[in-house]
Every structure is written in C-alpha cells, then in structure tokens.
Design an enzyme around this catalytic site. Structure first.
Site, short mmCIF file in Angstrom:
data_model
loop_
_atom_site.label_atom_id
_atom_site.label_comp_id
_atom_site.label_asym_id
_atom_site.label_seq_id
_atom_site.Cartn_x
_atom_site.Cartn_y
_atom_site.Cartn_z
N PRO A 1 0.83 -1.20 0.00
CG PRO A 1 -0.68 -1.52 1.71
CD PRO A 1 0.57 -2.08 1.13
CB THR B 1 -3.77 5.17 -7.18
OG1 THR B 1 -4.12 4.14 -6.28
CG2 THR B 1 -5.00 5.82 -7.73
CD GLU C 1 12.41 1.61 26.22
OE1 GLU C 1 13.02 1.23 25.20
OE2 GLU C 1 11.23 1.25 26.46
P1 ADP Z 1 -1.30 2.99 -3.76
O1 ADP Z 1 -2.32 3.08 -4.83
O2 ADP Z 1 -0.11 2.12 -4.16
O3 ADP Z 1 -1.80 2.63 -2.41
P2 ADP Z 1 -1.11 5.79 -4.21
O4 ADP Z 1 -0.82 5.84 -5.66
O5 ADP Z 1 -2.51 6.07 -3.81
O6 ADP Z 1 -0.64 4.42 -3.59
O7 ADP Z 1 -0.11 6.78 -3.48
C1 ADP Z 1 -0.46 7.47 -2.31
C2 ADP Z 1 0.29 8.76 -2.22
O8 ADP Z 1 1.67 8.51 -1.99
C3 ADP Z 1 0.24 9.57 -3.49
O9 ADP Z 1 -0.85 10.43 -3.49
C4 ADP Z 1 1.54 10.35 -3.43
O10 ADP Z 1 1.38 11.53 -2.69
C5 ADP Z 1 2.48 9.46 -2.64
N1 ADP Z 1 3.42 8.73 -3.49
C6 ADP Z 1 3.55 7.39 -3.57
N2 ADP Z 1 4.55 7.05 -4.41
C7 ADP Z 1 5.06 8.19 -4.89
C8 ADP Z 1 6.11 8.50 -5.82
N3 ADP Z 1 6.82 7.55 -6.39
N4 ADP Z 1 6.36 9.80 -6.07
C9 ADP Z 1 5.63 10.77 -5.47
N5 ADP Z 1 4.64 10.55 -4.61
C10 ADP Z 1 4.34 9.28 -4.30
#
Ligand code: ADP
Length: 622
Positions: free
Chosen positions: A211, A216, A432
């Site tokens: 995740p 996306t 700790e």
């Molecule tokens: P997934 O669909 O894999 O769960 P998302 O595409 O929804 O992840 O990514 C969630 C957020 O993480 C994005 O809106 C972005 O802000 C950030 N993010 C993730 N990977 C990158 C990347 N390679 N470069 C820039 N932002 C990223």
C-alpha cells in the site's frame, strides 16, 4: 481528484433549498388564512321561505351552486341566507315554482370569487405540499449518492482530460514500473501499429505492490501520458449487500469505458472481488463470484479493436483467482517495490517542492533513515513537518520539524501528558537501557538511533535501531540479534526487580519476538532441525476457507515448529541476560542518564555505552 467546482454546486443547491423553504412557508400561511378567515355564517332557511320571499320581491340575488343556494336579501351586499333544493335553482325556474319576474337576480352554478379561492386552496394546497415533500425526499435520496435510484450503476470516477492529469515525470523513482507501463501507453496511443502486425493488444495489467507505493498514481499517469479518459473504481465498491448488483456495476463500467474508448479502467484493490473462488459458503461468496465472473466475461468480450485497457492494483497477487491471471486477462504483471534510498530522496523532494524549508533541512539524511517507508509514508512525513512548523507559527520548515515528523509517523506522537510515577519511570529507564545495551554490543544488530522514556504512541518508552543503509536480505545472525535485543528490556527488569518483579511493559516486545521467531521457522526455513523447509499455510482465503482447510503439515511437525520457536526465544533471552549481567555498571549509567535527560540521541547514547562489553558466551560467531 476530479475538478468538480464544488462551490458552485453547493450555492445552487442552497438556493433551491431556500426557495423551497419559502414556498412551504407561503403555502402554509395561505392555508391558515383559508381555514381561519372570517366566513360569515349563513342562516339556513327552508326552500319554501326562499320561494315566497323571491316571489314577494324581498330578495336581491339567489346564487345556486349544485343543490346549494345562497341568498342575498334586498339592501344587503352579501348573502346572509343559505338553502337547499334538490336539482338546483334551475329546477325551481323550470317548474315555474319561482315566479321571478324582475325581482331577484338568479345565477346558477356561478361560484363566487371566494369559493374559487376556497376550492383552489383546499384542493391545490395539499397536492402542492405533498409534491414538495416528495421532491424533498427524492433530493435527499439522491444526495446519498443516488443509492436508491442507481443501484446497478457503477460508481466509477472519471478523471478526464483535465488539468489534474498527472504524468510519469510527477512520479519519483519507480523506474522499472514506468518502463513496463510505457508499453501500455504506446498501445493506447498507436493501436494500429500493433494490430497491423496481427498482435493482440493486452487487455489487463496487474500492478502489485505494498500500500502507498504509488500504484494509483502510476495508473493515472498511464492515462495522462496516453491522453485518454481514466475510470477509477475500487474492488470493494462493486460488492453490495444484494446479489447481482456487483455484476451489473461491472457491465455498466465496461459499457461506459467502451463508449469513451480508448480508455483506461482502473480497479483498485482487485483482491476484494478477485480472490480465489472456492468454498462457496455464505451469501457474500456468491455475490463476489458473480462479480468476478462478470469481470472475466467482459474481458473476454472485448474485440481486439476495443481499445480499453484494464489496470488493476493489489498488494496480494498470491490470493487472486488463477482465472484472472491467465493469458488474455491480467497477464501483464508490474511489480512496484518499496522505494530505495535515492528514490526516497526523490519522493521527498517532490513533496517538499512547494514547502518553504530553511538550510538546515537535510532530505538525504531523512531518506537514509526511512528504509521501509512507502511513497505515501514519505508524503505523510512531508505534510506532518509542515503542520508541525505551522503550529510553531514558523514561516519555514526546519530540520527539527522534519525529525519530529519522521518520529511521529514512524512510532507515533509523544504522549507527554501521560503520567508515570517514579518507580515506573525508573523501570522504563532500565527496560530501555536493557534493549539498548544488548543491541549496542551484539555485532549483527543495527546501531542505536535514539532512546527515550517519554511515552510514544502506545509504548512507555522507545529504543530505536536504524540500519545505516538499505538492506535487501536478513541473515540468521541478524535475526537472532534482533530477538536478543527485543528480550533485553524484560531481562533488565528481571535482573533489577527479580523474577516476579517484571511487568507488562515487555508485552509488545515479546509479541514481536515470537512473531519473528515463527516467521524464521515457518516462512524462512531457518530452524535448526526444520531447516530449508517452509510451512506456509495462509493463501489469503477468507475466514471460511481457513476454518475448513487442513494444515499443510502433520501434528508432529507442528510440535516441532513450536519447539523450534521456543528454542530461539530461550536462546535470545540467554544471550540478552549474558550481555546485561556483564554490563551492570553501564546499565546503571544509562538508566541515570535517561532519568535525567529522558531522550538520548545516537551519539550521546553510544558515549554512555562506550564501556559495554560482549561476553564471549553471547557471541554467535567470531
Ligand atoms: P497505492 O495506490 O499504491 O496505495 P497511491 O498511488 O494512492 O498508492 O499513493 C499514495 C500517495 O503517496 C500519493 O498520493 C503520493 O502523494 C504518494 N506517493 C507514492 N509514491 C510516490 C512517488 N513515487 N512519487 C511521489 N509521490 C508518491
């Protein structure tokens, strides 16, 4: 996100709501007026009297409406009497009973203005009120996502060719995935090139990754690069309580996409509908299977010139139904891994692009510390840093804000308000310090990054180890040192307060140690007897599958696994005890320092532990 001009929509609906409100108020006022307006009561007179008076010239007007008569006496301007005659006033005239020559004005069926008004009010008002009420209820129902009205419609969001379109260049890192997806962009842009050679354009691409790794974003970027519409829906949105809804949503979604071809359909969390079909127990299964079948049918039904490509995302490719993955369906797999150090820095740069930072901010250092973080975690850290700076009323983000944000995201916020008594504080400090010393002296453990006895997240204190660089693999030696340092807290408590003086403070340490030990045996084949064999049993099936399926190993092996886990934990506890009992003065010194400063950073902590020694019996190798 789609650009929907939300402000305009709200103001329009507000206006509608306001006018409806006033319409109801006005109608209600009219109705009240109609009910309570002073109607002079008319005096009932017998019809014989009316005939007599009319014939004697005493009446000015007789108004008949149906069988009812209203009578205005001479010299009066309003009716004061009422009477009744079967057949209406016309009957009287026809029968000649009413000898009306030149005397009263007789009008039949001529309702007065008042009566018209009265009729309008009594008949129309209820109808209008019911209509308004009905409209209101309809609007309410539609407000709730039109659930009632469009049950079988897919709720796919369409991200069109708007300004929010993202491109590959907006995604930091993920180079391999981008390279794989370039091909898909080319299919969408130049389908003829491939069809000319008799090649079939692939229908499905599966993005597999943890995740927050940007699945996306990548799918949207493919649509952005190819300049095609992008229909996005989550697997769980197909499934409702009613059987058949999911399948009809799938049909609707594919129809929409085909109409807009070339297009991309993005199904997030496809595992919600695409899990292995199997036991068939429970209604939920039937619905899920129907939905999955419909997806398969739709994918098979595509003509080779329907230029629609389906991109699906999941973090569990292993649980998907094989039918989904066979050639002609989701046969292209793109794996998206957690970002490496240079990619983490690039992602941080993207997310700090529009945030003012001062010179102290060191993104490279933060990138080094954040091994194992996803893109979404890093985006979250950047956002937290900005929030922390804003709460300080600062105009720029400093490196301290960054560190605080990192720690908050990684182990939860500090709970300064939580009160611990002196004994608990001392116990936490010993606990700790125990973790820290064991981790510090064992050769295959990561170095101590920070020790604190301020409660954080759900813990009483934290000792934090960070790898100096990214690692792809973990050795048995490293695992065993991780286990030993996890036991360090409980052992320090035991050495100071006796066997029964130990507390629940070590609960989460023991849980994670047991989990690691089990993983070593079951998943990694790292036992001493059970070496090089794995006993993986979770294929991601649903609850019912797990309950009904046999374990893939015998009871004797299960006993052996338990013994192996126990041996690992016992060995870890023995090594931790050896280390701490050989370093009691260091333990005391570190405990005092923690009670005084509450938090020790890497350098300070190693200074206090400079004299710590590794007893020979605790070492696993030279
Ligand atoms: P997934 O669909 O894999 O769960 P998302 O595409 O929804 O992840 O990514 C969630 C957020 O993480 C994005 O809106 C972005 O802000 C950030 N993010 C993730 N990977 C990158 C990347 N390679 N470069 C820039 N932002 C990223």
């Amino acid at each position: 996100m789609p650009t929907k001009k939300p402000k305009r929509t709200t103001s329009v609906s507000n206006t509608i709501r306001l006018s409806l409100f006033w319409a109801i108020v006005i109608l209600a006022a009219l109705a009240m007026w109609a009910f309570f307006s002073p109607h002079q009561p008319l005096k009932d007179v017998p019809i014989s009297q009316v005939i007599k008076d009319a014939n004697e010239g005493k009446l000015a007007k007789i108004e008949g409406r149906g069988n009812d008569l209203k009578i205005t006496v001479k010299d009066q301007d309003k009716p004061t009497q009422a009477s009744y005659i079967n057949g209406g006033v016309g009957t009287l005239l026809r029968e000649g009973t009413l000898n009306n020559k030149g005397r009263a004005v007789i009008s039949d069926s001529a309702p007065s203005d008042n009566t018209i008004m009265w009729n309008i009010l009594t008949f129309v008002i209820p109808v209008v009120l019911i209509g308004i009420l009905f409209m209101f209820m309809m609007r309410q129902a539609q407000g709730q996502n039109s659930q009632a009205m469009s049950f079988g419609k897919s709720k796919a969001k369409l991200y069109g060719l708007d300004k929010e379109r993202i491109k590959f260049e907006d995604i930091a890192g993920n180079d391999n995935a981008k390279q794989d997806l370039e091909e898909v962009v080319d299919f969408l842009k130049h389908p003829k090139k491939y069809q000319g050679l008799g090649a079939k354009i692939p229908k499905g691409v599966l993005l597999v990754g943890s995740p927050g790794t940007g699945k996306t974003m990548l799918a949207r970027a493919v649509a952005g690069e190819a300049n095609v519409p992008f229909f996005s829906i989550s697997g769980s949105e197909f499934v409702e309580m009613f059987v058949g809804v999911g399948a009809s949503r799938v049909r609707d979604l594919f129809q929409k996409a085909k109409k807009n071809s070339p297009a991309i359909i993005f199904i997030d969390e496809i595992d919600a509908v695409g899990r292995k079909r199997g036991s068939g127990m429970g209604g939920g299964h039937d619905e899920r299977e129907q939905t999955l079948n419909q997806i398969l049918v739709e994918m098979d039904g595509f003509d080779s010139d329907t230029n629609v490509i389906i991109i699906a995302a999941t973090n569990r490719a292993d649980v998907l139904d094989p039918a989904l993955l066979r050639p002609g369906r989701f046969d292209r797999h793109v794996t998206i891994s957690l970002p490496e150090r240079k990619d983490r820095e690039a992602i941080l740069k993207v997310h700090f692009k529009n945030k003012p930072t001062d010179d102290s901010v060191d993104l490279d250092k933060l990138a080094a510390k954040t091994a194992g973080s996803s893109g979404a975690d890093l985006a979250n850290m950047a956002n937290e840093a900005a929030i922390i700076a804003a709460r300080r009323d600062s105009k720029v983000i400093t490196n301290d804000d960054l560190t605080e944000a990192f720690e908050k995201v990684a182990i939860g916020p500090e709970r300064k308000a939580k009160v611990m008594n002196d004994h608990e504080k001392e116990l936490t400090a010993y606990h700790e310090a125990g973790h820290a010393i064991v981790g510090h002296v064992l050769p295959d453990s990561d170095p101590v990054h920070k020790i604190t006895i301020i409660p954080r997240g759900g813990t009483g204190g934290v000792t934090w180890f960070l790898p100096p660089e990214d690692k792809s693999y973990t050795s048995v030696y490293e695992y065993k040192d991780i286990l030993a340092r996890a036991m360090g807290g409980r052992i320090a408590e035991k050495l100071k307060y006796g066997d029964d003086g130990v507390t629940t403070g070590a609960g989460s340490d023991l849980r994670s140690a047991t989990q690691i030990a089990r993983d070593m045996i079951i998943e990694q084949g790292m036992g001493s007897k059970l070496r090089n064999q794995v006993f993986h049993e979770d294929n991601g099936g649903l609850m019912f599958d797990k309950m009904t399926r046999e374990r893939p190993y015998s009871d004797a092996t299960a006993t052996e696994i338990d013994k192996e886990v126990e041996a690992l934990i016992t060995e870890a506890a023995r090594r931790a005890e050896l280390v701490i009992s050989h370093n009691i003065p260091v333990l005391e010194k570190l405990k005092d320092a923690l009670l005084e400063h509450e938090t020790l950073e890497e350098d300070a902590a190693s200074k206090y532990m400079a004299k710590a020694v590794l007893p020979k019996e605790a070492a696993l190798h030279k």
